[in-house]
Scaffold this motif. Structure first.
Motif, PDB file in Angstrom:
ATOM      1  N   UNK A   1      17.643  82.362  82.520  1.00 44.66           N
ATOM      2  CA  UNK A   1      17.474  83.846  82.564  1.00 44.66           C
ATOM      3  C   UNK A   1      18.576  84.449  83.058  1.00 44.66           C
ATOM      4  N   UNK A   2      18.509  85.802  82.527  1.00 47.68           N
ATOM      5  CA  UNK A   2      19.587  86.636  83.266  1.00 47.68           C
ATOM      6  C   UNK A   2      19.097  88.204  83.219  1.00 47.68           C
ATOM      7  N   UNK A   3      19.500  88.810  84.150  1.00 43.79           N
ATOM      8  CA  UNK A   3      19.063  90.187  84.358  1.00 43.79           C
ATOM      9  C   UNK A   3      20.116  91.029  84.156  1.00 43.79           C
ATOM     10  N   UNK A   4      19.928  92.085  83.301  1.00 36.74           N
ATOM     11  CA  UNK A   4      20.742  93.353  83.079  1.00 36.74           C
ATOM     12  C   UNK A   4      20.190  94.348  83.968  1.00 36.74           C
ATOM     13  N   UNK A   5      20.742  94.564  85.082  1.00 33.59           N
ATOM     14  CA  UNK A   5      20.328  95.418  86.240  1.00 33.59           C
ATOM     15  C   UNK A   5      20.083  96.915  85.816  1.00 33.59           C
TER      16      UNK A   5
ATOM     17  N   UNK B   1      22.312  82.884  90.475  1.00 36.68           N
ATOM     18  CA  UNK B   1      23.867  82.820  89.968  1.00 36.68           C
ATOM     19  C   UNK B   1      24.374  83.968  89.757  1.00 36.68           C
ATOM     20  N   UNK B   2      25.151  84.598  90.937  1.00 34.16           N
ATOM     21  CA  UNK B   2      25.887  85.960  90.860  1.00 34.16           C
ATOM     22  C   UNK B   2      27.146  85.866  90.573  1.00 34.16           C
ATOM     23  N   UNK B   3      27.779  86.707  89.902  1.00 34.68           N
ATOM     24  CA  UNK B   3      29.132  86.881  89.705  1.00 34.68           C
ATOM     25  C   UNK B   3      29.634  88.136  90.186  1.00 34.68           C
ATOM     26  N   UNK B   4      30.922  88.344  91.056  1.00 37.54           N
ATOM     27  CA  UNK B   4      31.239  89.640  91.553  1.00 37.54           C
ATOM     28  C   UNK B   4      30.611  90.290  92.411  1.00 37.54           C
ATOM     29  N   UNK B   5      30.177  91.512  91.917  1.00 38.51           N
ATOM     30  CA  UNK B   5      29.168  92.346  92.551  1.00 38.51           C
ATOM     31  C   UNK B   5      27.825  91.604  92.573  1.00 38.51           C
ATOM     32  N   UNK B   6      27.574  91.009  91.438  1.00 34.49           N
ATOM     33  CA  UNK B   6      26.301  90.216  91.399  1.00 34.49           C
ATOM     34  C   UNK B   6      26.181  89.210  92.521  1.00 34.49           C
ATOM     35  N   UNK B   7      27.276  88.789  92.908  1.00 34.89           N
ATOM     36  CA  UNK B   7      27.501  87.514  94.022  1.00 34.89           C
ATOM     37  C   UNK B   7      27.072  88.480  95.435  1.00 34.89           C
ATOM     38  N   UNK B   8      27.378  89.545  95.560  1.00 32.89           N
ATOM     39  CA  UNK B   8      27.100  90.260  96.906  1.00 32.89           C
ATOM     40  C   UNK B   8      25.654  90.509  96.830  1.00 32.89           C
ATOM     41  N   UNK B   9      25.321  90.955  95.303  1.00 28.85           N
ATOM     42  CA  UNK B   9      23.490  91.532  95.540  1.00 28.85           C
ATOM     43  C   UNK B   9      22.879  90.275  95.803  1.00 28.85           C
ATOM     44  N   UNK B  10      23.128  88.932  95.174  1.00 28.46           N
ATOM     45  CA  UNK B  10      22.257  87.898  95.232  1.00 28.46           C
ATOM     46  C   UNK B  10      22.452  87.295  96.670  1.00 28.46           C
TER      47      UNK B  10
ATOM     48  N   UNK C   1      14.114  73.839  88.652  1.00 28.26           N
ATOM     49  CA  UNK C   1      13.987  75.067  88.866  1.00 28.26           C
ATOM     50  C   UNK C   1      15.007  76.220  87.871  1.00 28.26           C
ATOM     51  N   UNK C   2      14.199  77.303  87.435  1.00 26.30           N
ATOM     52  CA  UNK C   2      14.928  78.278  86.667  1.00 26.30           C
ATOM     53  C   UNK C   2      16.197  78.826  87.388  1.00 26.30           C
ATOM     54  N   UNK C   3      17.186  79.141  86.542  1.00 26.82           N
ATOM     55  CA  UNK C   3      18.371  79.884  87.019  1.00 26.82           C
ATOM     56  C   UNK C   3      18.293  81.363  86.470  1.00 26.82           C
ATOM     57  N   UNK C   4      18.625  82.212  87.480  1.00 27.60           N
ATOM     58  CA  UNK C   4      18.782  83.468  86.988  1.00 27.60           C
ATOM     59  C   UNK C   4      19.986  84.137  87.286  1.00 27.60           C
ATOM     60  N   UNK C   5      20.749  84.570  86.354  1.00 29.31           N
ATOM     61  CA  UNK C   5      22.186  85.029  86.363  1.00 29.31           C
ATOM     62  C   UNK C   5      22.072  86.474  86.668  1.00 29.31           C
ATOM     63  N   UNK C   6      23.046  86.974  87.495  1.00 32.73           N
ATOM     64  CA  UNK C   6      22.996  88.398  87.920  1.00 32.73           C
ATOM     65  C   UNK C   6      24.749  88.581  87.628  1.00 32.73           C
ATOM     66  N   UNK C   7      24.835  89.786  86.792  1.00 32.62           N
ATOM     67  CA  UNK C   7      26.228  90.127  86.635  1.00 32.62           C
ATOM     68  C   UNK C   7      26.914  91.116  87.571  1.00 32.62           C
ATOM     69  N   UNK C   8      28.157  91.539  87.285  1.00 38.59           N
ATOM     70  CA  UNK C   8      28.842  92.421  87.936  1.00 38.59           C
ATOM     71  C   UNK C   8      29.029  93.844  87.674  1.00 38.59           C
TER      72      UNK C   8
END
Length: 319
Positions: free
Chosen positions: A75-79, A127-136, A46-53
């Protein structure tokens, strides 16, 4: 609809990375980044989608390369309002990194998931970091059929500080968020950013326009939105997918020498993450990375290698 933004173009990270603008409801934009190594993605993983903070965007080439090296398409997203997406947001009158509801990011992640599926992939690891961890975490709760597994890197599950201080701050930002949401209520310290950035002795090269050392202003409407979702998490979510939650072994001070900023979580309280891990629901495994920084992927070695190995071994065993 104008599809001119749906083509992949070379990303600012250069060779091996491409970017695509995601058109969102209401005219907003997010940016999806894809890592396409020369040997191609893995088959059947499966693909991984990274979500920043907050005050952040995707620049961690080594993370993409490590994940793809294990055969997971990355993959990664800039929100909206962040990084590659910031100019369109501010041109339309928005403040950097500022929304009044985290629920808006469901649109960003839906669009990213759709675009990743168009590339021929099935499943999705968040894969969420910091605020991205809350969002994911919130996204996995409302879109259980879209999320295969989730990795949380120092997720923001509560405000740092004493309970009494957190309570007072919350009531203030709730009130201001209703009547004056753009009011600046806080700013970030710059020591953590200076410890990271190459121009001030750190290891990492990134754009200070998109990730300034002192951060973007913390506004009342945004912090009220964060606190509403902290409260929702505190009541308990119903995340069904397996989750790996990773933290540093220590909570650090808000300011200090680089060695301290990079060997502790200088931004959030590790104890809050551990206490609220069971509130996610489902199966949650907690991994502690000794000597890890707030962004565990940016920790100095050997903590960085330990974090990456822990995540990738867990994915291999889980998905």
């Amino acid at each position: 609809m104008d599809d001119s933004g749906n083509d992949w173009t070379e990303d600012v990270l250069g060779e091996g990375f491409a970017a695509r603008t995601l058109r969102l409801p209401g005219g907003a934009e997010a940016t999806l980044v894809r890592h396409a190594p020369q040997d191609g993605p893995g088959v059947g993983r499966p693909p991984v989608l990274y979500v920043h903070g907050f005050t952040d965007y995707f620049f961690q080439r080594h993370l993409a390369e490590a994940v793809a090296g294990r055969g997971y398409p990355f993959y990664a997203i800039d929100l909206r309002g962040h990084g590659r997406s910031i100019d369109a947001w501010t041109a339309a009158g928005g403040d950097p990194n500022m929304v009044n509801s985290l629920r808006l990011y469901e649109q960003d992640l839906d669009a990213a998931a759709d675009a990743i599926a168009e590339d021929g992939h099935t499943g999705l690891v968040l894969m969420g970091h910091s605020t991205g961890g809350l969002i994911t975490s919130l996204y996995a709760n409302v879109r259980p059929d879209r999320v295969t597994a989730m990795v949380l890197n120092s997720p923001w599950f509560d405000l740092k500080g004493k309970w009494s201080d957190r309570t007072v701050v919350t009531q203030v930002v709730y009130a201001l968020g209703r009547i004056a949401p753009r009011t600046v209520v806080s700013t970030l310290g710059g020591d953590y950013g200076r410890a990271l950035h190459h121009a001030t002795g750190g290891e990492w090269v990134y754009d200070l326009r998109w990730k300034p050392n002192e951060g973007f202003p913390v506004r009342a409407g945004w912090l009220a939105a964060i606190r509403r979702e902290h409260r929702r998490l505190g009541r308990g979510l119903a995340v069904r997918c397996p989750t790996l939650l990773c933290t540093s072994d220590k909570t650090g001070p808000d300011a200090g020498e680089a060695a301290v900023m990079l060997s502790t979580d200088a931004i959030l309280d590790v104890a809050h993450m551990h206490a609220r891990a069971p509130k996610l629901g489902g199966t949650v495994e907690v991994a502690v990375i000794e000597g890890g920084a707030h962004d565990l992927a940016l920790s100095p070695k050997p903590a960085r290698d330990k974090y990456l190995t822990t995540v990738l071994d867990w994915l291999d065993a889980t998905v």
